[in-house]
Design a protein around this motif. Structure first.
Motif, PDB file in Angstrom:
ATOM      1  N   GLN A 171       0.695  -1.117  -0.201  1.00 25.01           N
ATOM      2  CA  GLN A 171       0.031  -0.095   0.084  1.00 25.01           C
ATOM      3  C   GLN A 171       0.960   1.251   0.074  1.00 25.01           C
ATOM      4  O   GLN A 171       0.545   2.140  -0.584  1.00 25.01           O
ATOM      5  CB  GLN A 171      -0.876   0.061   1.224  1.00 25.01           C
ATOM      6  CG  GLN A 171      -2.242  -0.977   0.935  1.00 25.01           C
ATOM      7  CD  GLN A 171      -2.953  -0.251   0.170  1.00 25.01           C
ATOM      8  OE1 GLN A 171      -3.509   0.845   0.048  1.00 25.01           O
ATOM      9  NE2 GLN A 171      -3.333  -1.091  -0.912  1.00 25.01           N
ATOM     10  N   VAL A 172       1.852   1.358   1.041  1.00 21.89           N
ATOM     11  CA  VAL A 172       2.598   2.342   0.870  1.00 21.89           C
ATOM     12  C   VAL A 172       3.369   2.656  -0.288  1.00 21.89           C
ATOM     13  O   VAL A 172       3.595   3.818  -0.822  1.00 21.89           O
ATOM     14  CB  VAL A 172       3.831   2.221   2.290  1.00 21.89           C
ATOM     15  CG1 VAL A 172       4.578   3.421   2.261  1.00 21.89           C
ATOM     16  CG2 VAL A 172       2.917   2.284   3.386  1.00 21.89           C
ATOM     17  N   LEU A 173       3.924   1.655  -1.006  1.00 28.53           N
ATOM     18  CA  LEU A 173       4.716   1.895  -2.287  1.00 28.53           C
ATOM     19  C   LEU A 173       3.747   2.599  -3.142  1.00 28.53           C
ATOM     20  O   LEU A 173       3.939   3.309  -4.081  1.00 28.53           O
ATOM     21  CB  LEU A 173       4.946   0.443  -2.698  1.00 28.53           C
ATOM     22  CG  LEU A 173       6.126  -0.078  -2.301  1.00 28.53           C
ATOM     23  CD1 LEU A 173       6.258  -1.610  -3.175  1.00 28.53           C
ATOM     24  CD2 LEU A 173       7.451   0.598  -2.713  1.00 28.53           C
ATOM     25  N   LYS A 174       2.348   2.212  -3.191  1.00 29.22           N
ATOM     26  CA  LYS A 174       1.575   2.831  -4.065  1.00 29.22           C
ATOM     27  C   LYS A 174       1.169   4.300  -3.661  1.00 29.22           C
ATOM     28  O   LYS A 174       1.079   5.200  -4.379  1.00 29.22           O
ATOM     29  CB  LYS A 174       0.110   1.943  -4.222  1.00 29.22           C
ATOM     30  CG  LYS A 174      -0.642   2.124  -5.478  1.00 29.22           C
ATOM     31  CD  LYS A 174      -1.813   1.034  -5.342  1.00 29.22           C
ATOM     32  CE  LYS A 174      -2.668   1.264  -4.209  1.00 29.22           C
ATOM     33  NZ  LYS A 174      -3.762   0.304  -4.114  1.00 29.22           N
ATOM     34  N   VAL A 175       0.965   4.446  -2.469  1.00 29.54           N
ATOM     35  CA  VAL A 175       0.345   5.709  -1.865  1.00 29.54           C
ATOM     36  C   VAL A 175       1.447   6.775  -2.031  1.00 29.54           C
ATOM     37  O   VAL A 175       1.292   8.042  -2.325  1.00 29.54           O
ATOM     38  CB  VAL A 175      -0.224   5.869  -0.437  1.00 29.54           C
ATOM     39  CG1 VAL A 175      -0.486   6.989   0.068  1.00 29.54           C
ATOM     40  CG2 VAL A 175      -1.223   4.780  -0.320  1.00 29.54           C
ATOM     41  N   ARG A 176       2.767   6.460  -1.762  1.00 25.77           N
ATOM     42  CA  ARG A 176       3.744   7.578  -1.655  1.00 25.77           C
ATOM     43  C   ARG A 176       3.995   8.371  -3.161  1.00 25.77           C
ATOM     44  O   ARG A 176       4.674   8.974  -3.173  1.00 25.77           O
ATOM     45  CB  ARG A 176       5.244   6.777  -1.262  1.00 25.77           C
ATOM     46  CG  ARG A 176       5.641   6.038  -2.131  1.00 25.77           C
ATOM     47  CD  ARG A 176       7.236   5.576  -1.704  1.00 25.77           C
ATOM     48  NE  ARG A 176       8.045   4.922  -2.857  1.00 25.77           N
ATOM     49  CZ  ARG A 176       8.952   4.405  -2.682  1.00 25.77           C
ATOM     50  NH1 ARG A 176       9.629   4.348  -1.717  1.00 25.77           N
ATOM     51  NH2 ARG A 176       9.453   3.645  -3.852  1.00 25.77           N
ATOM     52  N   GLU A 177       3.311   7.440  -4.059  1.00 26.69           N
ATOM     53  CA  GLU A 177       3.787   8.292  -5.355  1.00 26.69           C
ATOM     54  C   GLU A 177       2.487   9.169  -5.661  1.00 26.69           C
ATOM     55  O   GLU A 177       2.550   9.967  -6.518  1.00 26.69           O
ATOM     56  CB  GLU A 177       3.674   6.988  -6.680  1.00 26.69           C
ATOM     57  CG  GLU A 177       4.938   6.137  -6.412  1.00 26.69           C
ATOM     58  CD  GLU A 177       6.082   6.757  -6.336  1.00 26.69           C
ATOM     59  OE1 GLU A 177       6.292   7.835  -6.915  1.00 26.69           O
ATOM     60  OE2 GLU A 177       7.082   6.099  -5.783  1.00 26.69           O
ATOM     61  N   TYR A 178       1.622   9.303  -4.846  1.00 22.89           N
ATOM     62  CA  TYR A 178       0.193  10.045  -5.065  1.00 22.89           C
ATOM     63  C   TYR A 178       0.790  11.634  -4.996  1.00 22.89           C
ATOM     64  O   TYR A 178       1.761  11.902  -4.328  1.00 22.89           O
ATOM     65  CB  TYR A 178      -0.852   9.904  -4.208  1.00 22.89           C
ATOM     66  CG  TYR A 178      -1.645   8.501  -4.456  1.00 22.89           C
ATOM     67  CD1 TYR A 178      -1.296   7.703  -5.531  1.00 22.89           C
ATOM     68  CD2 TYR A 178      -2.400   8.156  -3.580  1.00 22.89           C
ATOM     69  CE1 TYR A 178      -1.966   6.559  -5.704  1.00 22.89           C
ATOM     70  CE2 TYR A 178      -3.111   6.854  -3.657  1.00 22.89           C
ATOM     71  CZ  TYR A 178      -2.964   6.322  -4.768  1.00 22.89           C
ATOM     72  OH  TYR A 178      -3.699   4.890  -4.904  1.00 22.89           O
ATOM     73  N   ASP A 179      -0.131  12.403  -5.653  1.00 17.42           N
ATOM     74  CA  ASP A 179       0.316  13.720  -5.700  1.00 17.42           C
ATOM     75  C   ASP A 179       0.213  14.559  -4.496  1.00 17.42           C
ATOM     76  O   ASP A 179       1.188  15.285  -4.283  1.00 17.42           O
ATOM     77  CB  ASP A 179      -0.737  14.517  -6.645  1.00 17.42           C
ATOM     78  CG  ASP A 179      -0.463  14.032  -8.286  1.00 17.42           C
ATOM     79  OD1 ASP A 179       0.706  13.495  -8.491  1.00 17.42           O
ATOM     80  OD2 ASP A 179      -1.370  14.254  -9.030  1.00 17.42           O
ATOM     81  N   PHE A 180      -0.642  14.171  -3.707  1.00 18.58           N
ATOM     82  CA  PHE A 180      -0.730  14.814  -2.214  1.00 18.58           C
ATOM     83  C   PHE A 180       0.387  14.478  -1.424  1.00 18.58           C
ATOM     84  O   PHE A 180       0.795  15.269  -0.722  1.00 18.58           O
ATOM     85  CB  PHE A 180      -2.206  14.644  -1.478  1.00 18.58           C
ATOM     86  CG  PHE A 180      -2.217  13.363  -1.188  1.00 18.58           C
ATOM     87  CD1 PHE A 180      -2.867  12.292  -1.944  1.00 18.58           C
ATOM     88  CD2 PHE A 180      -1.801  12.775  -0.124  1.00 18.58           C
ATOM     89  CE1 PHE A 180      -3.325  11.036  -1.496  1.00 18.58           C
ATOM     90  CE2 PHE A 180      -1.678  11.492   0.537  1.00 18.58           C
ATOM     91  CZ  PHE A 180      -2.427  10.779  -0.431  1.00 18.58           C
ATOM     92  N   VAL A 181       1.143  13.476  -1.677  1.00 15.94           N
ATOM     93  CA  VAL A 181       2.456  13.136  -0.994  1.00 15.94           C
ATOM     94  C   VAL A 181       3.595  14.044  -1.443  1.00 15.94           C
ATOM     95  O   VAL A 181       4.283  14.676  -0.600  1.00 15.94           O
ATOM     96  CB  VAL A 181       2.731  11.728  -0.895  1.00 15.94           C
ATOM     97  CG1 VAL A 181       4.136  11.348  -0.465  1.00 15.94           C
ATOM     98  CG2 VAL A 181       1.745  10.983  -0.627  1.00 15.94           C
ATOM     99  N   GLN A 182       3.613  13.979  -2.686  1.00 19.83           N
ATOM    100  CA  GLN A 182       4.506  14.954  -3.473  1.00 19.83           C
ATOM    101  C   GLN A 182       4.469  16.444  -3.012  1.00 19.83           C
ATOM    102  O   GLN A 182       5.255  17.066  -2.588  1.00 19.83           O
ATOM    103  CB  GLN A 182       4.413  14.997  -5.015  1.00 19.83           C
ATOM    104  CG  GLN A 182       4.461  13.562  -5.505  1.00 19.83           C
ATOM    105  CD  GLN A 182       5.858  12.895  -5.405  1.00 19.83           C
ATOM    106  OE1 GLN A 182       6.908  13.507  -5.120  1.00 19.83           O
ATOM    107  NE2 GLN A 182       5.899  11.421  -5.192  1.00 19.83           N
ATOM    108  N   ALA A 183       3.192  16.835  -2.859  1.00 21.96           N
ATOM    109  CA  ALA A 183       2.884  18.097  -2.239  1.00 21.96           C
ATOM    110  C   ALA A 183       3.408  18.378  -1.135  1.00 21.96           C
ATOM    111  O   ALA A 183       3.994  19.380  -0.957  1.00 21.96           O
ATOM    112  CB  ALA A 183       1.161  18.531  -2.607  1.00 21.96           C
ATOM    113  N   ALA A 184       3.056  17.575  -0.252  1.00 24.65           N
ATOM    114  CA  ALA A 184       3.511  17.458   1.291  1.00 24.65           C
ATOM    115  C   ALA A 184       4.967  17.627   1.296  1.00 24.65           C
ATOM    116  O   ALA A 184       5.460  18.456   2.015  1.00 24.65           O
ATOM    117  CB  ALA A 184       2.992  16.455   1.948  1.00 24.65           C
ATOM    118  N   ARG A 185       5.583  17.069   0.370  1.00 25.52           N
ATOM    119  CA  ARG A 185       6.951  16.753   0.494  1.00 25.52           C
ATOM    120  C   ARG A 185       7.470  18.283  -0.092  1.00 25.52           C
ATOM    121  O   ARG A 185       8.490  18.824   0.631  1.00 25.52           O
ATOM    122  CB  ARG A 185       7.552  15.773  -0.451  1.00 25.52           C
ATOM    123  CG  ARG A 185       9.019  15.651  -0.548  1.00 25.52           C
ATOM    124  CD  ARG A 185       9.770  14.420  -0.971  1.00 25.52           C
ATOM    125  NE  ARG A 185       9.146  13.283  -0.044  1.00 25.52           N
ATOM    126  CZ  ARG A 185       8.708  12.103  -0.898  1.00 25.52           C
ATOM    127  NH1 ARG A 185       8.509  12.213  -2.045  1.00 25.52           N
ATOM    128  NH2 ARG A 185       8.319  11.001  -0.216  1.00 25.52           N
TER     129      ARG A 185
END
Lengths: 353, 271
Positions: B151-165
Motif C-alpha cells: 500500500q505504501v509503495l502505491k500511496v507514496r507516489e500520489y500527488d498529495f504526498v509529493q505536495a506535502a514533500r
C-alpha cells in the motif's frame, strides 16, 4: 538487430507483466537471483533450527535425564551430544567472576557441528534413542508423503466435478448449496472434522479403524480429513475459473461448431481454467505437509508430524525436533519452488514477471 | 455489506458478550469435577452435557471464548503494530531496508509453514499461553508488513504526498499523516482474517498440547479431551459443542474479512 528488438519490445509491452529487458540476459539473471535467494532461505532455515535449541529453558540434559540424574550422568550426556561445546562462533555470557564477557570460539562450535551433521547426512544423533536422526526421519517420511498425496487426490477428485457443476449453474440453488458446503469445509478445522469422522465411521458404523496405519483402507479417514479444507478451497477456485472461461470467445466458437456441452467444458474450459488451480495445488502441498502434523496426531498416523509431536516434543528429544522441523521446511520450500517452475512453464505470460 | 458479513458481525458480537459476561452466563463452576455425573447428555441442567470428569461443557465453552478472544486480540494487535511499522518503513524508504525486508525476511517467513514455525517455537520455549501468543505474533506480523508495504509503495507516489514533500513536511509527518491513513484499509481486512487465523491456531496448538495447559477451558484442549475413544463413543457432544464454537468463530471473522475486502475492492464483487 535494433529494429527486431524494438519490435519485440512493442509486442512485449502489449502483454501484461512481461519484462521489457533483453530476453536471455534477463532470464539468466532472474533464475540466478532466485536460486541464490533459495540458498539463502535454506541457510536461514537451518540456522534458525540450529539456534532455536538455545531457547530451551534450563539445561536440555536435565530436561531429558530428569531432576534425579547424577552430575556424572549429566556430564556424560553432555559429552556424548557435544552440549559442552559453545553454541555459536562467539558467546556473550557471564564468566566465572560473574561479568558478561565477549568470547570468540572460532569454528569449534555446535552450529558448525550441526552443519557437519547435515552434510554428513545423519543430522546428529537423537537424544533419546542415540540413533541418527536421519534414520528416524526417513522411516517416517513415506507415510507423510503418502498421506499428503492421498489428501491431494481426495481434494482434486471432489473439487473438479463440484466446481464445474457450481460454475455451470452459477446463481442457482445448486451453486448456493455448494458454496455453503465449501465455506463449511474451509472453516471446519481438521481437529474437528477428524474426530467427527472417527465417531461416525469408526465408532458408530464401525466401517473403518479409528486410528493407525495397518490396512490399506486406513488412509481414507486421514486423507479426507486433511483434504477437506483444500477441497473446499479448490471447489471455489474451479468454480470461478469455469465462470470466467465460459465467457470467452473460444467457448462460443466451440459451441457454434456443434461440440457437446461436456466436451466444451472438459476439453476446453477446464484446460484453461486449471492453470491457477495448479499453482494453488503446489502451494497447498506444502500446507498439507504442515497440516499433516495435526491429522497424523488425530489418527495416530506414523508420519513425520507424529514423530515431531510425540517422540520429539513429547519426549523432549530436541535433536529430533530439529531434524523434523528442518525436513518438513525443506520439503515445503522444494514443493513451492517446483510449483513456481511448473507454473511458469504452463503460462508463458508470467514466465518473466 | 453482504449478508454473510452481517452474520459474521452478529456472531462476533455474541462472542464478545459471552466472553465479557462469562461469569454471569456460565451455569456451573468450570473446574468442578463430579465423576457421578460424567458423560451426561445435554439436558436442562447441563445445556451441552458433561465431559469425562463430569464438568459442565456449556460453562467451559463459554469461558473458552475468553481465551480465544484474548489470544486473537493480543496477537492481531501486536502483529499489526509490528507489521505496520516494518512494512511502512520498507515501503516508504525503499533502498536497502526494503531489499532486506521484502527480499529476504518475507521470503524466509514464506519458507516456513506458519503452523510449523509456531510449533517449533513452542516446542523449544515450552507450552503456555504467553509463549503461544509470542509464537503467533512472530509468525503473524509478516502478513501485515506485506500488505502495508504494498500500500505504501502505491500511496507514496500520489500527488498529495509529493505536495506535502514540496511544502517541506518531514518524512515522519508524511508517513504518519499522509501515507499511512491512506494505506490502512487493507490492514483492517487483514486484521479480521488474522483474528480467524489466531483463534484457529490457538485451538490447534492447544489441541496438540502445545498451547494452554489442560485444566484451562480452551476449545482446543476440550477437543483434545473429546478425541479420546471412550469419551467419543459415549459422549460425542463433548466434541460437537467446542467444535461448533471454533468453526463458528473462525467462519465469522472470515466472513467479516471477506465482506470488508469486497466493499473496499469493488473489482472483486462480481466473483
Amino acid at each position: 538487430m535494433l529494429s527486431s528488438r524494438r519490435k519485440f519490445n512493442l509486442v512485449a509491452s502489449a502483454l501484461p507483466s512481461v519484462s521489457r529487458s533483453p530476453l536471455m540476459k534477463h532470464k539468466l539473471f532472474d533464475y540466478t537471483r532466485r536460486f541464490l535467494l533459495l540458498l539463502l532461505v535454506v541457510w536461514t532455515v537451518v540456522s534458525l533450527v540450529t539456534l532455536l535449541i538455545e531457547l530451551v529453558p534450563g539445561d536440555p540434559a536435565v530436561a531429558i535425564l530428569g531432576e534425579q540424574a547424577t552430575p556424572e550422568q549429566i556430564e556424560q550426556f553432555r559429552e556424548k551430544h557435544n552440549l559442552n561445546r559453545p553454541a555459536f562462533f562467539f558467546t556473550y555470557a557471564p564468566n566465572d567472576a560473574g561479568n558478561r564477557e565477549f568470547k570468540w570460539h572460532g569454528f569449534d562450535n555446535r552450529y558448525i557441528d550441526y552443519w557437519r551433521g547435515i552434510l554428513r547426512g545423519d543430522m546428529g544423533n537423537s537424544f533419546r534413542t542415540d540413533r541418527p536422526v536421519v534414520d528416524l526421519v526417513l522411516s517416517r517420511y513415506p507415510a507423510t508423503i503418502q498421506l499428503a498425496i492421498a489428501a491431494l487426490l481426495v481434494a482434486v477428485a471432489l473439487a473438479i466435478p463440484l466446481g464445474v457443476v457450481a460454475g455451470k449453474n452459477r446463481g442457482t440453488w445448486v451453486d448456493n448449496v455448494l458454496s455453503v458446503v465449501a465455506l463449511l469445509g474451509i472453516s471446519l478445522p481438521s481437529f474437528v472434522v477428524g474426530p467427527a469422522l472417527i465417531y461416525l465411521f469408526g465408532v458408530r458404523l464401525g466401517w473403518l479403524a479409528p486410528s493407525g496405519r495397518f490396512h490399506p483402507e486406513d488412509i481414507i479417514l486421514p486423507a479426507v480429513t486433511l483434504g477437506a479444507a483444500l477441497s473446499a478451497l479448490l471447489t471455489r477456485m474451479v468454480r470461478s475459473s469455469v465462470i470466467e472461461e465460459l465467457g470467452e470467445d473460444y467457448v462460443r466458437t466451440a459451441r457454434a461448431k456443434g461440440l457437446s456441452e461436456g466436451k466444451v467444458v472438459y476439453k476446453h474450459v477446464l484446460k484453461n481454467g486449471l492453470i491457477p488451480v495448479v499453482t494453488i495445488l503446489g502451494l497447498q502441498l506444502g500446507v498439507l505437509l504442515a497440516g499433516a502434523i495435526i491429522t497424523e496426531k488425530i489418527f495416530n498416523w506414523p508420519g513425520l508430524g507424529l514423530l515431531l509431536i510425540d517422540d520429539g516434543i513429547g519426549k523432549r528429544d530436541y535433536r529430533l525436533v530439529q531434524g523434523c522441523v528442518l525436513v518438513i521446511s525443506v520439503t515445503y520450500i522444494f514443493a513451492n519452488t517446483m510449483t513456481d517452475i511448473v507454473y511458469r512453464w504452463l503460462d508463458p505470460r508470467i514466465r518473466l514477471s | 455489506m453482504n449478508r454473510l458479513a452481517i452474520f459474521g458481525l452478529v456472531v462476533v458480537g455474541i462472542l464478545v458478550i459471552v466472553a465479557l459476561f462469562a461469569p454471569l452466563i456460565a451455569t456451573h463452576d468450570i473446574g468442578a469435577t463430579n465423576l457421578g455425573d460424567r458423560f451426561m447428555s445435554p439436558s436442562a441442567e447441563h445445556f451441552f452435557g458433561t465431559d469425562a470428569t463430569g464438568r459442565d461443557v456449556f460453562s467451559r465453552v463459554v469461558y473458552g471464548a475468553r481465551i480465544s478472544l484474548r489470544v486473537g486480540l493480543i496477537v492481531v494487535a501486536v502483529s499489526a503494530f509490528i507489521g505496520t511499522v516494518v512494512g511502512a518503513l520498507a515501503g516508504y524508504y525503499g533502498g536497502w531496508i526494503d531489499s532486506i525486508v521484502s527480499g529476504y525476511v518475507f521470503n524466509v517467513f514464506l519458507a516456513f509453514p506458519g503452523l510449523l514455525l509456531a510449533i517449533a517455537m513452542v516446542a523449544f520455549l515450552g507450552a503456555g499461553l504467553n509463549k503461544l501468543i509470542l509464537a503467533l505474533c512472530i509468525i503473524g506480523w509478516v502478513g501485515y508488513a506485506r500488505v502495508i508495504r504494498g500500500q505504501v509503495l502505491k500511496v507514496r507516489e500520489y500527488d498529495f504526498v509529493q505536495a506535502a514533500r514540496a511544502l517541506g513536511a518531514s518524512d515522519m509527518r508524511i508517513l504518519f499523516r499522509h501515507v499511512l491513513p491512506n494505506a490502512i484499509q487493507p490492514l483492517i481486512v487483514q486484521a479480521s482474517l488474522g483474528m480467524a487465523g489466531a483463534v484457529l491456531s490457538e485451538a490447534a496448538l492447544s489441541f496438540l498440547g502445545l498451547g494452554v495447559p489442560p485444566p484451562a477451558p480452551s476449545w482446543g484442549v476440550m477437543l483434545e479431551e473429546a478425541r479420546d475413544l471412550a469419551t467419543l463413543s459415549s459422549a460425542p457432544h463433548t466434541l460437537i459443542f467446542p467444535g461448533i464454537a471454533v468453526a463458528l468463530s473462525v467462519l465469522a471473522f472470515n466472513f467479516i474479512g471477506d465482506g470488508l475486502r469486497e466493499r473496499l475492492d469493488p473489482r472483486q464483487r462480481s466473483r
